[in-house]
Design a protein around this motif. Structure first.
Motif, short mmCIF file in Angstrom:
data_model
loop_
_atom_site.label_atom_id
_atom_site.label_comp_id
_atom_site.label_asym_id
_atom_site.label_seq_id
_atom_site.Cartn_x
_atom_site.Cartn_y
_atom_site.Cartn_z
N ILE A 51 0.85 -1.20 0.00
CA ILE A 51 0.00 0.00 0.00
C ILE A 51 0.88 1.24 0.00
CG2 ILE A 51 -1.79 1.31 1.23
CD1 ILE A 51 -2.39 -1.22 2.82
N ILE A 52 0.44 2.25 -0.74
CA ILE A 52 1.02 3.59 -0.62
C ILE A 52 -0.12 4.54 -0.28
CG2 ILE A 52 2.22 5.50 -1.73
CD1 ILE A 52 3.45 3.49 -3.68
N PHE A 53 0.01 5.23 0.86
CA PHE A 53 -0.88 6.35 1.18
C PHE A 53 -0.14 7.58 0.68
CE2 PHE A 53 -3.04 3.53 4.07
CZ PHE A 53 -4.31 4.06 4.16
N MET A 54 -0.69 8.28 -0.31
CA MET A 54 0.03 9.38 -0.92
C MET A 54 -0.80 10.65 -0.98
SD MET A 54 2.53 9.44 -4.22
CE MET A 54 1.88 7.94 -4.87
N LEU A 64 0.09 12.92 -7.81
CA LEU A 64 -0.49 12.42 -9.06
C LEU A 64 0.60 11.93 -10.00
CD1 LEU A 64 -3.22 15.14 -9.69
CD2 LEU A 64 -3.52 12.86 -8.70
N GLU A 65 1.63 12.74 -10.16
CA GLU A 65 2.72 12.37 -11.05
C GLU A 65 3.51 11.19 -10.49
OE1 GLU A 65 4.75 12.22 -14.45
OE2 GLU A 65 3.06 13.57 -14.10
N ALA A 66 3.74 11.19 -9.18
CA ALA A 66 4.47 10.08 -8.55
C ALA A 66 3.70 8.76 -8.71
CB ALA A 66 4.73 10.37 -7.08
N ALA A 67 2.38 8.80 -8.54
CA ALA A 67 1.57 7.59 -8.69
C ALA A 67 1.64 7.07 -10.12
CB ALA A 67 0.13 7.87 -8.29
N LYS A 68 1.59 7.97 -11.08
CA LYS A 68 1.69 7.58 -12.49
C LYS A 68 3.04 6.90 -12.74
CE LYS A 68 1.64 9.53 -17.13
NZ LYS A 68 1.64 10.76 -17.91
N GLU A 69 4.11 7.45 -12.18
CA GLU A 69 5.43 6.88 -12.38
C GLU A 69 5.60 5.55 -11.62
OE1 GLU A 69 8.77 9.60 -12.33
OE2 GLU A 69 7.43 11.24 -12.90
N VAL A 70 4.91 5.39 -10.51
CA VAL A 70 4.91 4.10 -9.81
C VAL A 70 4.32 3.03 -10.74
CG1 VAL A 70 3.71 2.79 -7.99
CG2 VAL A 70 4.92 4.92 -7.43
N ALA A 80 2.73 -8.22 -12.15
CA ALA A 80 1.40 -8.65 -12.59
C ALA A 80 0.34 -7.74 -11.99
CB ALA A 80 1.16 -10.09 -12.14
N ALA A 81 -0.74 -7.55 -12.73
CA ALA A 81 -1.81 -6.65 -12.27
C ALA A 81 -2.31 -7.02 -10.88
CB ALA A 81 -2.96 -6.66 -13.27
N ALA A 82 -2.41 -8.30 -10.60
CA ALA A 82 -2.89 -8.76 -9.29
C ALA A 82 -1.93 -8.41 -8.15
CB ALA A 82 -3.12 -10.26 -9.32
N ASN A 83 -0.69 -8.11 -8.49
CA ASN A 83 0.32 -7.80 -7.48
C ASN A 83 0.67 -6.32 -7.41
OD1 ASN A 83 0.52 -10.54 -6.82
ND2 ASN A 83 2.03 -10.88 -8.43
N GLU A 84 -0.04 -5.49 -8.16
CA GLU A 84 0.25 -4.05 -8.12
C GLU A 84 -0.03 -3.49 -6.73
OE1 GLU A 84 -2.20 -2.31 -11.15
OE2 GLU A 84 -0.70 -2.68 -12.71
N VAL A 85 0.74 -2.48 -6.38
CA VAL A 85 0.55 -1.80 -5.11
C VAL A 85 -0.80 -1.07 -5.11
CG1 VAL A 85 1.73 0.35 -5.83
CG2 VAL A 85 1.67 -0.28 -3.42
N SER A 86 -1.46 -1.06 -3.97
CA SER A 86 -2.68 -0.26 -3.82
C SER A 86 -2.25 1.16 -3.48
CB SER A 86 -3.55 -0.81 -2.70
OG SER A 86 -4.04 -2.08 -3.04
N ILE A 87 -2.64 2.11 -4.32
CA ILE A 87 -2.30 3.52 -4.09
C ILE A 87 -3.55 4.24 -3.64
CG2 ILE A 87 -1.45 5.67 -5.08
CD1 ILE A 87 0.03 3.98 -7.19
N ALA A 108 -4.45 5.72 -9.74
CA ALA A 108 -4.60 5.45 -8.31
C ALA A 108 -5.68 4.39 -8.10
CB ALA A 108 -4.98 6.72 -7.56
N THR A 109 -5.57 3.66 -7.00
CA THR A 109 -6.53 2.62 -6.69
C THR A 109 -7.78 3.20 -6.05
OG1 THR A 109 -4.63 1.20 -6.22
CG2 THR A 109 -6.79 0.37 -5.56
#
Length: 134
Positions: A51-54, A64-70, A80-87, A108-109
């Motif tokens: 998880i990232i709380f941003m 917004l830009e940091a999340a896009k770059e993540v 894999a999509a199932a393993n992506e971080v929850s933002i 963002a999630t």
């Protein structure tokens, strides 16, 4: 659970760190550049964040830009999509336009509106399926 808190406001950062440490390991970033550095290091060490709380509004590189770059980094590392971080984007701005922009621009999630409370953060984690309802 491995959590990254990205928040430039000292009080909000400390609140989230204190609250979330009962759920797992919590790292801190104070701007978007630090988010990307921490996220890359976690991927390279094969210990990715769950998880990232941003915060949306941060210095040097906004959330917004940091999340896009993540998300771009995840694709680079073939996550894999199932393993992506929850933002979870945190914002003091509750207008629909800002929230819509966060999802379209950053992938963002989810989002949460400030001021953050123990109940709202806990409820968001349950709603997203990251915690059991206990």
């Amino acid at each position: 659970m491995k959590i990254l808190v990205a928040e430039d406001d000292f009080a909000s950062r400390n609140f989230l760190q204190f609250l979330l440490k009962k759920y797992g390991e919590v790292d801190i970033a104070v701007n978007g550049i630090e988010v990307l550095e921490a996220f890359r290091a976690a991927l390279e060490s094969k210990e990715p964040y769950d998880i990232i709380f941003m915060d949306i509004m941060m210095p040097e590189k906004d959330g917004l830009e940091a999340a896009k770059e993540v998300r771009e980094m995840e694709r680079e590392f073939h996550v894999a999509a199932a393993n992506e971080v929850s933002i979870i984007m945190a914002t003091a701005l509750s207008d629909v336009k800002t929230v819509f922009k966060a999802f379209n621009k950053s992938e963002a999630t989810d989002y949460i509106v400030k001021p953050l409370t123990v109940d709202t953060v806990h409820a968001k984690l349950i709603e997203m399926g990251l915690l059991n309802d206990k």
